[in-house]
Write a protein that holds these residues in place. Structure first.
Motif, PDB file in Angstrom:
ATOM      1  N   GLY A  36       0.791  -1.221   0.000  1.00  0.00           N
ATOM      2  CA  GLY A  36       0.000   0.000   0.000  1.00  0.00           C
ATOM      3  C   GLY A  36       0.823   1.270   0.000  1.00  0.00           C
ATOM      4  O   GLY A  36       0.380   2.304  -0.509  1.00  0.00           O
ATOM      5  N   ASN A  37       2.039   1.204   0.556  1.00  0.00           N
ATOM      6  CA  ASN A  37       2.858   2.402   0.697  1.00  0.00           C
ATOM      7  C   ASN A  37       3.951   2.526  -0.353  1.00  0.00           C
ATOM      8  O   ASN A  37       4.717   3.496  -0.336  1.00  0.00           O
ATOM      9  CB  ASN A  37       3.517   2.427   2.077  1.00  0.00           C
ATOM     10  N   ALA A  38       4.039   1.573  -1.265  1.00  0.00           N
ATOM     11  CA  ALA A  38       5.163   1.552  -2.202  1.00  0.00           C
ATOM     12  C   ALA A  38       5.285   2.848  -2.998  1.00  0.00           C
ATOM     13  O   ALA A  38       6.379   3.435  -3.086  1.00  0.00           O
ATOM     14  CB  ALA A  38       5.029   0.360  -3.152  1.00  0.00           C
ATOM     15  N   ALA A  39       4.197   3.316  -3.576  1.00  0.00           N
ATOM     16  CA  ALA A  39       4.270   4.524  -4.402  1.00  0.00           C
ATOM     17  C   ALA A  39       4.595   5.769  -3.586  1.00  0.00           C
ATOM     18  O   ALA A  39       5.478   6.551  -3.963  1.00  0.00           O
ATOM     19  CB  ALA A  39       2.965   4.706  -5.177  1.00  0.00           C
ATOM     20  N   PRO A  40       3.913   6.023  -2.439  1.00  0.00           N
ATOM     21  CA  PRO A  40       4.272   7.193  -1.641  1.00  0.00           C
ATOM     22  C   PRO A  40       5.703   7.153  -1.116  1.00  0.00           C
ATOM     23  O   PRO A  40       6.383   8.184  -1.091  1.00  0.00           O
ATOM     24  CB  PRO A  40       3.258   7.164  -0.493  1.00  0.00           C
ATOM     25  N   VAL A  41       6.158   5.979  -0.701  1.00  0.00           N
ATOM     26  CA  VAL A  41       7.529   5.880  -0.193  1.00  0.00           C
ATOM     27  C   VAL A  41       8.533   6.140  -1.310  1.00  0.00           C
ATOM     28  O   VAL A  41       9.542   6.830  -1.114  1.00  0.00           O
ATOM     29  CB  VAL A  41       7.768   4.510   0.469  1.00  0.00           C
ATOM     30  N   ALA A  42       8.266   5.618  -2.494  1.00  0.00           N
ATOM     31  CA  ALA A  42       9.152   5.868  -3.633  1.00  0.00           C
ATOM     32  C   ALA A  42       9.215   7.362  -3.942  1.00  0.00           C
ATOM     33  O   ALA A  42      10.291   7.904  -4.233  1.00  0.00           O
ATOM     34  CB  ALA A  42       8.676   5.084  -4.852  1.00  0.00           C
ATOM     35  N   ALA A  43       8.068   8.040  -3.865  1.00  0.00           N
ATOM     36  CA  ALA A  43       8.045   9.482  -4.110  1.00  0.00           C
ATOM     37  C   ALA A  43       8.819  10.226  -3.033  1.00  0.00           C
ATOM     38  O   ALA A  43       9.487  11.234  -3.312  1.00  0.00           O
ATOM     39  CB  ALA A  43       6.605   9.973  -4.175  1.00  0.00           C
ATOM     40  N   ALA A  44       8.721   9.769  -1.787  1.00  0.00           N
ATOM     41  CA  ALA A  44       9.460  10.405  -0.697  1.00  0.00           C
ATOM     42  C   ALA A  44      10.965  10.255  -0.901  1.00  0.00           C
ATOM     43  O   ALA A  44      11.732  11.212  -0.710  1.00  0.00           O
ATOM     44  CB  ALA A  44       9.040   9.795   0.639  1.00  0.00           C
ATOM     45  N   VAL A  45      11.402   9.060  -1.296  1.00  0.00           N
ATOM     46  CA  VAL A  45      12.828   8.842  -1.561  1.00  0.00           C
ATOM     47  C   VAL A  45      13.293   9.726  -2.710  1.00  0.00           C
ATOM     48  O   VAL A  45      14.356  10.366  -2.645  1.00  0.00           O
ATOM     49  CB  VAL A  45      13.100   7.358  -1.866  1.00  0.00           C
ATOM     50  N   GLU A  46      12.503   9.809  -3.758  1.00  0.00           N
ATOM     51  CA  GLU A  46      12.863  10.656  -4.901  1.00  0.00           C
ATOM     52  C   GLU A  46      12.993  12.113  -4.484  1.00  0.00           C
ATOM     53  O   GLU A  46      13.870  12.847  -4.974  1.00  0.00           O
ATOM     54  CB  GLU A  46      11.823  10.506  -6.004  1.00  0.00           C
ATOM     55  N   ALA A  47      12.121  12.556  -3.570  1.00  0.00           N
ATOM     56  CA  ALA A  47      12.131  13.952  -3.125  1.00  0.00           C
ATOM     57  C   ALA A  47      13.405  14.319  -2.382  1.00  0.00           C
ATOM     58  O   ALA A  47      13.745  15.501  -2.271  1.00  0.00           O
ATOM     59  CB  ALA A  47      10.912  14.229  -2.241  1.00  0.00           C
ATOM     60  N   LEU A  48      14.129  13.327  -1.873  1.00  0.00           N
ATOM     61  CA  LEU A  48      15.384  13.621  -1.184  1.00  0.00           C
ATOM     62  C   LEU A  48      16.468  14.108  -2.146  1.00  0.00           C
ATOM     63  O   LEU A  48      17.418  14.769  -1.725  1.00  0.00           O
ATOM     64  CB  LEU A  48      15.895  12.382  -0.443  1.00  0.00           C
ATOM     65  N   GLY A  49      16.351  13.764  -3.418  1.00  0.00           N
ATOM     66  CA  GLY A  49      17.333  14.213  -4.400  1.00  0.00           C
ATOM     67  C   GLY A  49      18.729  13.680  -4.135  1.00  0.00           C
ATOM     68  O   GLY A  49      19.708  14.424  -4.186  1.00  0.00           O
ATOM     69  N   LEU A  50      18.837  12.384  -3.887  1.00  0.00           N
ATOM     70  CA  LEU A  50      20.107  11.789  -3.487  1.00  0.00           C
ATOM     71  C   LEU A  50      21.047  11.572  -4.668  1.00  0.00           C
ATOM     72  O   LEU A  50      20.617  11.300  -5.786  1.00  0.00           O
ATOM     73  CB  LEU A  50      19.839  10.449  -2.794  1.00  0.00           C
ATOM     74  N   SER A  51      22.345  11.662  -4.375  1.00  0.00           N
ATOM     75  CA  SER A  51      23.357  11.385  -5.395  1.00  0.00           C
ATOM     76  C   SER A  51      23.890   9.959  -5.298  1.00  0.00           C
ATOM     77  O   SER A  51      24.493   9.450  -6.233  1.00  0.00           O
ATOM     78  CB  SER A  51      24.530  12.359  -5.245  1.00  0.00           C
ATOM     79  N   GLY A  52      23.696   9.321  -4.128  1.00  0.00           N
ATOM     80  CA  GLY A  52      24.139   7.948  -3.956  1.00  0.00           C
ATOM     81  C   GLY A  52      25.173   7.760  -2.867  1.00  0.00           C
ATOM     82  O   GLY A  52      25.504   6.624  -2.507  1.00  0.00           O
ATOM     83  N   GLY A  63       7.220  -2.209   7.281  1.00  0.00           N
ATOM     84  CA  GLY A  63       7.476  -3.392   6.471  1.00  0.00           C
ATOM     85  C   GLY A  63       8.802  -3.386   5.750  1.00  0.00           C
ATOM     86  O   GLY A  63       9.271  -4.435   5.307  1.00  0.00           O
ATOM     87  N   GLY A  64       9.420  -2.219   5.582  1.00  0.00           N
ATOM     88  CA  GLY A  64      10.774  -2.157   5.054  1.00  0.00           C
ATOM     89  C   GLY A  64      10.934  -1.765   3.605  1.00  0.00           C
ATOM     90  O   GLY A  64      12.058  -1.738   3.107  1.00  0.00           O
ATOM     91  N   VAL A  65       9.845  -1.417   2.905  1.00  0.00           N
ATOM     92  CA  VAL A  65      10.006  -1.052   1.496  1.00  0.00           C
ATOM     93  C   VAL A  65      10.891   0.178   1.354  1.00  0.00           C
ATOM     94  O   VAL A  65      11.651   0.303   0.386  1.00  0.00           O
ATOM     95  CB  VAL A  65       8.627  -0.826   0.832  1.00  0.00           C
TER      96      VAL A  65
END
Length: 218
Positions: A36-52, A63-65
């Motif tokens: 249920g949270n996969a899409a919102p969590v993915a958007a949250a990670v993307e919003a961090l703007g990480l370089s790696g 759940g750990g996604v």
């Protein structure tokens, strides 16, 4: 055909599990949360703007996604921290990521948002999704979350549409549903600059509150 009413005790159990999956039902709830949270969590990670290369955290990872996505997003030498009060979810995460834990790429902490095991400015970013419902004192928790952000770093709070959430029977049990404006105000009170994003084409709406600590990343 008449609908058979669902006993309130089942919603009470579900509400308790959503706040901290554990026991025989914990694995099932964890899988449900991940789906249920996969899409919102993915958007949250993307919003961090990480370089790696950053040090980041998922606060209340359930759940750990989010751990999966953050590990993938920091694959150039970064480090991921998982913060979770549920010992069962911590054990589940250790089992799911033995190599990352052994290599020090993933560190797991039994803690809450109100008492994070990090030094001031230690993190280059964090996410926390569908967790603030279970925070007793939002101001204290968000001040603590802001404290651990480095200058220029971002923290992302994800919450479902409050009006929708308040109508869910399970939310009567252990949830504190707050208006989006209240959460934004609490984030801004910590000194973070907040951008409110709404995920498009999603029903019910989901809100990402992206808070940036003033300054420049080193």
């Amino acid at each position: 055909m008449a609908r058979i009413p669902v006993p309130d005790v089942l919603f009470r159990v579900l509400g308790r599990q959503l706040g901290g999956p554990s026991g025989p039902l914990g694995g099932l709830v964890a899988r449900m949360l991940n789906k249920g949270n996969a899409a919102p969590v993915a958007a949250a990670v993307e919003a961090l703007g990480l370089s790696g290369t950053e040090a980041v955290a998922d606060i209340g990872f359930g759940g750990g996604v989010g751990l999966d996505l953050l590990l993938a997003a920091t694959d150039r030498g970064g480090r991921v921290h998982g913060v979770e009060p549920s010992v069962d979810m911590l054990a589940r995460a250790r089992k799911a990521h033995p190599e990352a834990v052994a290599a020090g790429r993933l560190e797991l902490h039994e803690a809450t948002m109100a008492s994070l095991p990090f030094a001031d400015g230690a993190l280059d970013g964090w996410i926390t999704t569908n967790t603030v419902y279970f925070v007793d004192d939002l101001d204290v928790a968000l001040r603590e979350a802001a404290r651990v952000l480095a200058p220029g770093a971002r923290g992302v709070v994800g919450i479902a549409e409050p009006e929708w959430m308040a109508r869910q029977p399970f939310a009567r049990h252990g949830f504190t549903v707050r208006p989006v404006a209240e959460v934004v105000q609490a984030l801004e009170a910590t000194g973070l600059e907040v951008e409110h994003r709404t995920l498009g084409h999603r029903e019910p709406a989901f809100h990402l509150l992206v808070g940036t600590r003033p300054g420049v990343r080193s």
